[in-house]
Design a protein around this motif. Sequence first.
Motif, short mmCIF file in Angstrom:
data_model
loop_
_atom_site.label_atom_id
_atom_site.label_comp_id
_atom_site.label_asym_id
_atom_site.label_seq_id
_atom_site.Cartn_x
_atom_site.Cartn_y
_atom_site.Cartn_z
N VAL A 95 3.48 2.11 2.86
CA VAL A 95 4.19 3.38 2.85
C VAL A 95 3.11 4.44 2.98
O VAL A 95 2.21 4.53 2.14
N ALA A 96 3.16 5.24 4.05
CA ALA A 96 2.06 6.16 4.36
C ALA A 96 2.59 7.44 4.99
O ALA A 96 3.73 7.51 5.47
N PRO A 122 1.59 13.97 -5.00
CA PRO A 122 2.22 13.41 -6.20
C PRO A 122 3.74 13.38 -6.22
O PRO A 122 4.33 13.09 -7.26
N SER A 123 4.40 13.70 -5.10
CA SER A 123 5.83 13.50 -5.05
C SER A 123 6.14 12.02 -5.31
O SER A 123 5.38 11.13 -4.91
N SER A 124 7.26 11.76 -5.94
CA SER A 124 7.66 10.38 -6.20
C SER A 124 8.33 9.76 -4.97
O SER A 124 8.63 8.56 -4.96
N HIS A 125 8.54 10.57 -3.93
CA HIS A 125 9.27 10.10 -2.75
C HIS A 125 8.67 8.83 -2.13
O HIS A 125 9.44 7.90 -1.81
N PRO A 126 7.35 8.74 -1.91
CA PRO A 126 6.81 7.50 -1.33
C PRO A 126 7.16 6.26 -2.15
O PRO A 126 7.39 5.19 -1.57
N VAL A 143 0.84 -1.19 0.00
CA VAL A 143 0.00 0.00 0.00
C VAL A 143 0.88 1.25 0.00
O VAL A 143 1.83 1.35 0.78
N VAL A 144 0.56 2.19 -0.89
CA VAL A 144 1.24 3.49 -0.92
C VAL A 144 0.14 4.55 -0.83
O VAL A 144 -0.64 4.72 -1.77
N THR A 145 0.07 5.25 0.29
CA THR A 145 -1.07 6.13 0.53
C THR A 145 -0.65 7.44 1.21
O THR A 145 0.32 7.47 1.97
#
Length: 223
Positions: free
Chosen positions: A142-143, A184-188, A116-118
């Motif tokens: 990843v949250a 919308p950062s690509s960091h997560p 999960v990426v939230t």
Amino acid sequence: CATLLTDIDNTLYDFVDFHAPAFRAMVHILSKELKLPESVITLDFKSLFQKLGTVDYQYLIRQLSCTQHLQSDQLKRLETYGRIGFDKAKRKRLLPYPGVLETLKQFHYGGVVIVVVTNAPYYHAVRRLQDIGILQYCSGIVAWEGREPPSNDPEALARYEKVKRFAHKSLDFLETFESRLSKPSSHPFMMLKPFLDSNLPVFALGDSIKKDLIPATTISAKT
């Protein structure tokens, strides 16, 4: 087999469909207890949401301007009543979209690694995924780190830490990021690199092209 990266709010379930009725139920209870019109309390919440930058914070009631006059025992009782009302409505309305649970279960037992990426706070993400029966199929989360409970509330801090311990016990990994690094950062997605098997294809699922799919392509995920 493969790795599936998935958003949760409005992807696995309808956020508005459960949160709006739960919020209204809480406001109704607060209105009755404080003897104030619901419209006044709603506006108070709106100002607080704008200040905090989120509606996903469980310690809102004590920060409302209309509760600042309450004694600590009165405030605690009000928070308890409000939370009960919110949670009761949430249990009725927080449901996965049709087919989601069955599909993720099949993926899991078929060897797909589900992550999960939230942008939701990890505290809420873990609880919601558990409530709808999906957490058991997830390998990692990843949250957003969220906002910690007030330091002068030991019971709230204990609940917060309990969810964190439970998440670490239930998942292979739990990674959190600061609000400024939310999608919308690509960091997560970049945070996932150490956990991804380079030999497996990666797929990304989400309800937003801008927030979910485009940033996922930075780690070569198929969207």
